[in-house]
Design a protein around this motif. Sequence first.
Motif, short mmCIF file in Angstrom:
data_model
loop_
_atom_site.label_atom_id
_atom_site.label_comp_id
_atom_site.label_asym_id
_atom_site.label_seq_id
_atom_site.Cartn_x
_atom_site.Cartn_y
_atom_site.Cartn_z
N VAL A 250 6.00 19.10 -26.41
CA VAL A 250 5.46 18.88 -25.06
C VAL A 250 6.55 19.10 -24.01
CG1 VAL A 250 4.41 17.20 -23.49
CG2 VAL A 250 3.74 17.23 -25.89
N ALA A 251 7.73 18.54 -24.30
CA ALA A 251 8.84 18.73 -23.35
C ALA A 251 9.22 20.20 -23.27
CB ALA A 251 10.04 17.89 -23.80
N ALA A 252 9.25 20.86 -24.42
CA ALA A 252 9.61 22.28 -24.43
C ALA A 252 8.57 23.13 -23.68
CB ALA A 252 9.76 22.78 -25.86
N ALA A 253 7.30 22.70 -23.73
CA ALA A 253 6.24 23.42 -23.01
C ALA A 253 6.53 23.39 -21.51
CB ALA A 253 4.88 22.80 -23.31
N ILE A 254 6.92 22.22 -21.02
CA ILE A 254 7.30 22.10 -19.60
C ILE A 254 8.51 23.00 -19.34
CG2 ILE A 254 8.12 20.53 -17.79
CD1 ILE A 254 6.62 18.26 -19.25
N GLY A 255 9.44 22.97 -20.27
CA GLY A 255 10.66 23.78 -20.12
C GLY A 255 10.37 25.26 -20.07
N CYS A 256 9.41 25.73 -20.88
CA CYS A 256 9.06 27.17 -20.87
C CYS A 256 8.56 27.58 -19.49
CB CYS A 256 7.99 27.47 -21.91
SG CYS A 256 8.63 27.48 -23.59
N ALA A 257 7.71 26.74 -18.91
CA ALA A 257 7.16 27.05 -17.58
C ALA A 257 8.27 27.00 -16.53
CB ALA A 257 6.05 26.07 -17.23
N GLN A 258 9.14 26.02 -16.66
CA GLN A 258 10.23 25.89 -15.69
C GLN A 258 11.19 27.09 -15.77
OE1 GLN A 258 11.54 22.47 -13.82
NE2 GLN A 258 9.50 23.16 -13.32
N LEU A 259 11.46 27.49 -16.99
CA LEU A 259 12.42 28.58 -17.20
C LEU A 259 11.92 29.89 -16.58
CD1 LEU A 259 15.18 28.60 -18.49
CD2 LEU A 259 14.10 29.05 -20.70
N GLU A 260 10.60 30.06 -16.56
CA GLU A 260 10.04 31.26 -15.94
C GLU A 260 10.43 31.35 -14.47
OE1 GLU A 260 5.82 30.97 -16.74
OE2 GLU A 260 6.13 31.32 -18.91
N ALA A 261 10.74 30.20 -13.86
CA ALA A 261 11.04 30.19 -12.42
C ALA A 261 12.54 30.01 -12.13
CB ALA A 261 10.25 29.05 -11.76
N LEU A 262 13.37 30.04 -13.18
CA LEU A 262 14.79 29.71 -12.96
C LEU A 262 15.44 30.60 -11.89
CD1 LEU A 262 17.40 28.15 -13.65
CD2 LEU A 262 17.79 29.77 -15.51
N ASP A 263 15.24 31.91 -12.00
CA ASP A 263 15.89 32.82 -11.04
C ASP A 263 15.44 32.50 -9.61
OD1 ASP A 263 17.18 34.00 -13.07
OD2 ASP A 263 15.88 35.78 -13.17
N GLU A 264 14.14 32.24 -9.49
CA GLU A 264 13.60 31.90 -8.17
C GLU A 264 14.24 30.61 -7.64
OE1 GLU A 264 9.36 31.32 -8.43
OE2 GLU A 264 9.41 30.17 -6.55
N TYR A 265 14.37 29.61 -8.50
CA TYR A 265 14.97 28.33 -8.09
C TYR A 265 16.43 28.51 -7.67
CZ TYR A 265 10.98 25.86 -10.27
OH TYR A 265 9.74 25.40 -10.61
N VAL A 266 17.14 29.37 -8.41
CA VAL A 266 18.54 29.61 -8.04
C VAL A 266 18.59 30.22 -6.63
CG1 VAL A 266 20.62 30.97 -8.55
CG2 VAL A 266 19.37 29.85 -10.42
N GLY A 267 17.68 31.16 -6.38
CA GLY A 267 17.60 31.78 -5.05
C GLY A 267 17.32 30.74 -3.97
N VAL A 268 16.40 29.81 -4.27
CA VAL A 268 16.06 28.77 -3.29
C VAL A 268 17.26 27.86 -3.03
CG1 VAL A 268 14.62 26.71 -2.91
CG2 VAL A 268 13.60 28.78 -3.88
N LYS A 269 17.96 27.48 -4.08
CA LYS A 269 19.13 26.59 -3.93
C LYS A 269 20.22 27.28 -3.13
CE LYS A 269 18.61 23.04 -7.05
NZ LYS A 269 18.63 21.62 -6.71
N ARG A 270 20.43 28.55 -3.39
CA ARG A 270 21.49 29.27 -2.68
C ARG A 270 21.11 29.45 -1.20
NH1 ARG A 270 25.72 31.48 -5.14
NH2 ARG A 270 25.85 33.13 -3.57
N ALA A 271 19.84 29.69 -0.95
CA ALA A 271 19.39 29.84 0.44
C ALA A 271 19.53 28.50 1.17
CB ALA A 271 17.93 30.32 0.47
N LEU A 272 19.25 27.41 0.46
CA LEU A 272 19.39 26.07 1.07
C LEU A 272 20.86 25.81 1.40
CD1 LEU A 272 18.02 23.39 1.87
CD2 LEU A 272 18.43 22.58 -0.47
#
Length: 385
Positions: A250-272
């Motif tokens: 179950v935890a890994a399922a959440i992780g799979c979905a989160q990982l799909e967005a990792l690059d986007e999140y990095v972009g958001v953090k850097r823009a912030l």
Amino acid sequence: MIPLSVPWLKGREWEYVKECLDTNWVSYLGPFVDRFEKSLAEASGADYAVAVASGTAALHIALMMSGVGPGDEVVMPALTFVAPANAVRYCGAWPVFTDVRMRDWQWDVEQVAGFLDTGCEMKKSGLINRATGRRIAALLPVHLMGGMCDVDAVAALANRYDLPVVEDAAECLGARWKDRGIGSPTAARRRIVTTSFNGNKIITTGGGGAILTSSREVHDRARHLTTTAKTGTLEFVHDEVGYNYRLTNVAAAIGCAQLEALDEYVGVKRALADFYRERLRDTGLVLHPEPEHCRSIFWLFSALAATGSRPLIERLNQRGVMARPFWAPMHQLPMFREAMVCGSEAADRIYECGFSIPSSVGLTPADRSRVAEEVRAAAGGMAFE
Ligand SMILES: Cc1ncc(COP(=O)(O)O)c(C=O)c1O
């Protein structure tokens, strides 16, 4: 209250978790665990990933696998979250604390080299700390606040003394060193990287962590140790003291979905980070530095206030903007008072002056503007000397 760092679960998390429930794959092991490990290895530049219950568990296993045992010492930064120092003690070893650099808040590898060169001597039993008589068993760099310390210098130093490296990359998944991911090999001959997916990290599995490696052997042993050292699929036969440290499906399922967005999140953090740096540039605060050669993820955007951060933190929290100090340096904690300290001037100063401000991926433009205005107002008149 604008929180410091909360998860952003807007991808396929629901869909994947539902799939676990629908298929009855809720416990340890399962298709999402396999998928998560494969995607994580790819995303971090490692050949293999072993998903575990927490970043702390990953550190414990990585240190054990590196041969750290009772009575040994592990050299690590004084400024860090407590988990890596605890993991050293789980192995029965003692940390030796060294400083971080004022200029980028990362581990001062030159100081570590100075300690190994002059404070230790090579004997038949290994590299011995002259002051304590204990064996130096490993180097434990901790990458802080989304940036990374000089991993090339760590590798060169480790190889010079034939020491294994356990790298704590809990706060910097997605960061790059010379354009390579945190799991990409360095020149270090023996190196294991760990990371964390607890709720305040750039991606989360609720709670979880991982061991990243380029060695098939390390991967197999980490899997074995974290799965209670069970030898077969049918019989309950275990060949050593193992650990129940695996991540659930179950935890890994959440992780799979989160990982799909990792690059986007990095972009958001850097823009912030760009936004905060622009808005706070003339406040007299020292703003979150980006280490040379490192593409930071600015995990929690942070700053230093010359006269100490506590009044500012108090005021921000009163005004509904969550702000937090850095961690108390490890040598100031009661359970590590006996540990050797080689240097802590910058760590102590950063603790006294540092604070982190809201950095969630989902922070709205209105909220980030409000945070910046509140920090500006709180910092008024504070100049860094
Ligand atoms: C530097 C560092 N190491 C280790 C950990 C431990 O990870 P976990 O909470 O997943 O055990 C954390 C954060 O929680 C961390 O910030």
